[in-house]
Write a protein that holds these residues in place. Structure first.
Motif, PDB file in Angstrom:
ATOM      1  N   LEU B 348     -73.930 -38.555  19.971  1.00  0.00           N
ATOM      2  CA  LEU B 348     -73.874 -37.590  21.078  1.00  0.00           C
ATOM      3  C   LEU B 348     -74.860 -37.960  22.182  1.00  0.00           C
ATOM      4  CD1 LEU B 348     -73.309 -34.335  19.047  1.00  0.00           C
ATOM      5  CD2 LEU B 348     -71.726 -35.398  20.670  1.00  0.00           C
ATOM      6  N   GLN B 551     -64.170 -28.354  26.454  1.00  0.00           N
ATOM      7  CA  GLN B 551     -65.139 -27.842  25.481  1.00  0.00           C
ATOM      8  C   GLN B 551     -66.210 -28.891  25.213  1.00  0.00           C
ATOM      9  OE1 GLN B 551     -65.603 -24.977  24.323  1.00  0.00           O
ATOM     10  NE2 GLN B 551     -63.688 -23.836  24.056  1.00  0.00           N
ATOM     11  N   GLY B 552     -65.769 -30.135  25.110  1.00  0.00           N
ATOM     12  CA  GLY B 552     -66.699 -31.234  24.901  1.00  0.00           C
ATOM     13  C   GLY B 552     -67.716 -31.316  26.034  1.00  0.00           C
ATOM     14  N   LYS B 555     -70.243 -28.459  25.686  1.00  0.00           N
ATOM     15  CA  LYS B 555     -71.187 -28.713  24.587  1.00  0.00           C
ATOM     16  C   LYS B 555     -72.115 -29.886  24.899  1.00  0.00           C
ATOM     17  CE  LYS B 555     -68.066 -26.584  21.317  1.00  0.00           C
ATOM     18  NZ  LYS B 555     -67.039 -26.764  20.255  1.00  0.00           N
ATOM     19  N   SER B 556     -71.608 -30.829  25.675  1.00  0.00           N
ATOM     20  CA  SER B 556     -72.460 -31.954  26.069  1.00  0.00           C
ATOM     21  C   SER B 556     -73.590 -31.474  26.974  1.00  0.00           C
ATOM     22  CB  SER B 556     -71.646 -33.024  26.794  1.00  0.00           C
ATOM     23  OG  SER B 556     -70.700 -33.589  25.918  1.00  0.00           O
ATOM     24  N   PHE B 559     -76.169 -30.025  24.813  1.00  0.00           N
ATOM     25  CA  PHE B 559     -76.960 -31.090  24.186  1.00  0.00           C
ATOM     26  C   PHE B 559     -78.012 -31.616  25.158  1.00  0.00           C
ATOM     27  CE2 PHE B 559     -78.033 -35.444  23.214  1.00  0.00           C
ATOM     28  CZ  PHE B 559     -78.043 -35.535  21.839  1.00  0.00           C
TER      29      PHE B 559
END
Lengths: 590, 590
Positions: B348, B551-552, B555-556, B559
């Protein structure tokens, strides 16, 4: 101009006789005869061997690599490796810390560590041949029966025979529970070993007459997983001089350590002998792996030391641009690049990281000797706790930082660093593997938080914190006290957080493993820098004439506090941010 | 299994059409005809070329390297490079952003950037041949007289001829004031160029019929230092088909980009033509270097993208150990390693760093187009300010992070990553040079703090801070606002500190250069992640079916805020700790 290496004997002596006050050896009856003079003489001899024989064939070894002959299944090492290896074994270095019973010199492990650092710095590929043998000998000396010890150890100590550890298979590296190699009991008490192993360092080569493989395999009745793995001694050449039914089927083509033979091995009903108890092979192998992990940490350190020396020498000679504060070499067309603050930032980081890492490694090594030979069992236990706790830290932190420092060294040289001419690019390629083998650094971090922290109800980390607190109390007036205390508090907070969250969800511990290991390392080294700074101040007050060296130590501690140690705050934050940001990603969201 | 590469077209489209709302192109009359559909079609075609032709000869190109023939002074590129280069130039990629007058396609630079990222990701060595030509063409189009433009540009745009930039000499790299190559005026208006150049990318090769060298040299009456350097166009083959008096005298042996010919060049009274004014060569060359620096940033990004894709694919397939929270593939002998938190931490970080870096690079590229073609001069000026400020940031940050991400990718593969089999070790070796050439990253940082910050009384950084503040005000309810605001405050504090201390002592500015560049980069990218998160939320609210992708993104951003951005606090501390800890070391104290 190839990479430079002068063994950092002054720093090594400062650590052993200054900081560690004789390496704790004065408290050990076994080493009463190991005087500072004797240790000094041994180190001098080792340094000469590394600086000359080992370094001379480092670049050429990379250029040539190892050669595999498919017809004879034999491996030829690069030109000159044989002579350098012979010089090494003739000096008795293989048995430096081995018992006299087997022909060893029974010297402290601390000395063995120093020699390991120096030999890896000068030639990482070459140093792996004796390195694996030392690991194998220690394992045999600890776990094999007397018959095997008598049959194999003397020839290994003398360097006539070498050793390997055969763990990895194509389908399993980290997860050894998946091992498939089989061991069938035979009527004569031996076992028939069959299977394929990969990544076998020194699995085949031309430096020794025989190669003693320590092989993990499964007995027919073995339970599944890691609890069904046994350990076998499988020699290349049997006692009756027959070749055993095993062979090297090829070599890996690698980014670096090209002079080290990394072999595919095939065992086809090879004759082997059980070492230790059936199904208990993995814990025997861990004896070897733990020692090997510390050695790998030293590989990272040694390589970085060699890279730093090369970069420093370049920065003293390369003339480019003028100092911002006015020319320092007005008679030259430009000033040496060492005058530029950004170049100093790179060089000093290497110096300070290397010296701090060396202090951590040697301090840990000292506790190996204490854990083995102190009269008082409680002291032995405490020392062993430190070794257990610090083994993954030394392995992972010194190799991560070793790689970073080699890259800083390369960067210091600019374009020249990227060419083959200066040898640093080889060091970068060579050292890269140290973050991976003997358990990746991620696995080291998991070992630390998943095994070492909870061990004995948290005794290991608790006693390390107590040690820190006792020491810090004594230094509470020192100017570096606040920085080290802050790091210590971050580490304690992280430890509590992991303990607390881990009870509810072990994935919270796993997600924090890597930053926690770094946090512990930076804190421990911060404390050691405070001690080194104090020791240097004392040496100067005592009138030691080597003013430059001790002033450099004091200023290095300043650098560490100003530019390195503060990272603990963000590591703590990272840990406490928890697993959600990692685990929330669905398959389609990467 | 070689390295994987699928052009990240979805992310590129998200940036261009989503985040950048058409790349600001809708405001430019020149690009009214460049519809999203047209851009999409061009990108699709470019992606196909990179994924197929370029990638196919990447590993083999590294294996073979370039070959130098001493008798003919000629260089042969690796097998297949010629065909791939031909395919590239036949598609018109060399002239994608060049004026139609010279046969170009006059498309936005933003598109050229995307193509550069993709071609470097697929084959860094090969992409350097057209890459240098693009730089040389831009320079000629900007600074050469019409006669030279007409004589040279059409054949360069078509790819029949290629270009170089000849700056470095053995005694000078960073410090170009030390250049010794001479230019003697001739009666016919030409100049006789004599001297030795090193590190000349594509200085000699077999891909094009002619090679157009842009050479820095001194006229007889030149003042000393950088103010006495002039620029000359020196073709390998003259207009009357004679070979010019210049040649390649050898190749560098390098850690990576082994398919790229890095040449020693000798000029021996070669015929050259002045480009621009006498003694003003360096500022002309900076036209080329600034564009080249942005391109090098994209090399770092592209390589890291390729490494990430390979690592992700490995992590989905490699089975090792069970998930801590229970088996996810109970029918398999173990779970894919993607389930482990520590593996996710590595993957990630790569994903999030790459996507953030891409956003920064494309946002900067968009401002090149605006700075060149907007109707309003004030807008052009603002856009140019951003390009000037961000050029060193994109170059240094994307290559530093590109290298780190390639290493994280290698680490994700464990031992496999260290072998030649998976291609990642090549990416690590290839990308390493990007931190060095076109000005080392230390030089980029000095350019940022020493030239860009004080430029126009601090206008560049002030207007960037204003832009941030305007944007952040609008997002003050967002959950990521506090993290980005804190980073912005750290950046402002660092800027003030440098400005204040720099007045008293310019070395204080130089010592803080490297951490300041990183602090600015992390902050700018933090702001872009906030914007990307918002945009993704909006796309989901609008019912876009690509839920996983958005969504990725969200969420990235989480992070980035949790695990990356907090570093700004320690960078600020590092800067403020000042020069003393660096400059205090005496010669004997290293």
């Amino acid at each position: 101009m190839p990479a430079i290496y002068n063994a950092p004997l002054k720093d090594i002596r400062f650590l052993i006789h200054g900081l560690l006050e004789g390496g704790g050896l004065s408290s050990l009856a076994k080493y009463h005869e190991i005087t500072p003079d004797l240790m000094g003489a041994v180190l001098d001899e080792g340094a000469r061997l590394c600086e000359q024989e080992f370094l001379a064939v480092n670049a050429s070894g990379d250029e040539q690599g190892c050669n595999y002959d498919v017809d004879t299944q034999s491996v030829t090492t690069p030109a000159g490796f044989k002579q350098a290896y012979q010089a090494f074994v003739e000096c008795g270095w293989l048995g430096i810390s081995m018992d006299e019973t087997w022909g060893g010199q029974a010297m402290p492990h601390l000395l063995g560590f120093a020699m390991e650092e120096m030999s890896c710095a000068a030639n990482l590929s070459l140093s792996m041949y004796p390195g694996l043998t030392v690991g194998a000998m220690n394992l045999i000396a600890t776990h094999a029966n007397e018959q095997l010890q008598q049959a194999y150890l003397p020839n290994m100590v003398s360097g006539q025979w070498s050793g390997t550890m055969c763990l990895t298979e194509p389908q399993c590296g980290t997860d050894l529970g998946m091992i498939r190699t089989k061991a069938e009991p035979q009527d004569d008490g031996s076992y028939a070993i069959s299977g394929n192993k990969i990544w076998i360092t020194s699995g085949e080569h031309d430096l020794a007459e025989n190669i003693i493989h320590l092989v993990l395999a499964r007995l027919p009745d073995a339970p599944e997983g890691v609890k069904g793995i046994s350990l076998f001694l499988v020699p290349k050449v049997l006692e009756d001089s027959r070749r055993n039914a095993l062979g090297c089927t090829g070599l890996e083509h690698k980014m670096g350590i090209r002079g080290s033979a990394t072999c595919f091995m095939n065992f086809d009903n090879a004759v082997g002998w059980l070492v230790g108890e059936p199904h208990k092979g993995l814990s025997c192998m861990f004896t070897m792996m733990n020692a090997a992990r510390l050695m790998v940490g030293l590989q990272g350190l040694g390589t970085a030391e060699s890279a730093y020396q090369t970069a420093l020498s370049f920065a003293r000679e390369r003339l480019q641009s003028r100092s911002i504060s006015g020319p320092v070499a007005p008679d030259q067309p430009a000033d040496p690049i060492l005058v530029h603050p950004d170049v100093r930032r790179m060089l000093l980081r290497q110096k300070v990281i290397n010296e701090g890492n060396r202090a951590l490694a040697y301090w840990t090594a000292m506790h190996i000797d204490i854990s083995l030979h102190h009269d008082d069992e409680a002291v032995r236990q405490q020392a062993d706790d430190i070794v257990q706790l610090m083994t993954p830290v030394v392995k992972a932190h010194l190799t991560d930082e070793g790689f970073d420092c080699c890259n800083l060294a390369l960067q210091t040289l600019g374009g020249s660093g990227f060419t083959k001419d200066w040898g640093i690019e080889q060091l970068v390629r060579d050292v890269r593997i140290t973050r991976i083998y003997e358990g990746t650094n991620g696995i080291q971090a998991l070992d630390l938080v998943g095994r070492k922290l909870p061990m004995q109800g948290g005794r290991l980390i608790r006693s390390f914190l107590q040690l820190l607190d006792t020491e810090l109390k004594a230094y509470s007036h020192h100017r570096h006290y606040p920085a080290v205390k802050a790091a210590r508090d971050d580490m304690q907070a992280a430890t509590f957080w992991l303990a607390q969250e881990g009870v509810k969800d072990p994935e919270e511990v796993a997600q924090g493993a890597t930053p926690y290991l770094r946090l512990l390392a930076l804190t421990a080294i911060g404390w050691l820098w405070l001690k080194m700074s104090l020791k240097a101040e004392q040496m100067l007050a005592d009138g030691d004439p080597d003013v430059g060296f001790y002033q450099g130590k004091i200023k290095s501690a300043d650098f560490y506090m100003a530019k390195v140690l503060a990272e603990t705050t963000i590591l703590l934050k990272d840990i406490q941010s928890g697993k959600q940001v990692l685990m929330a990603f669905g398959d389609e969201e990467f």
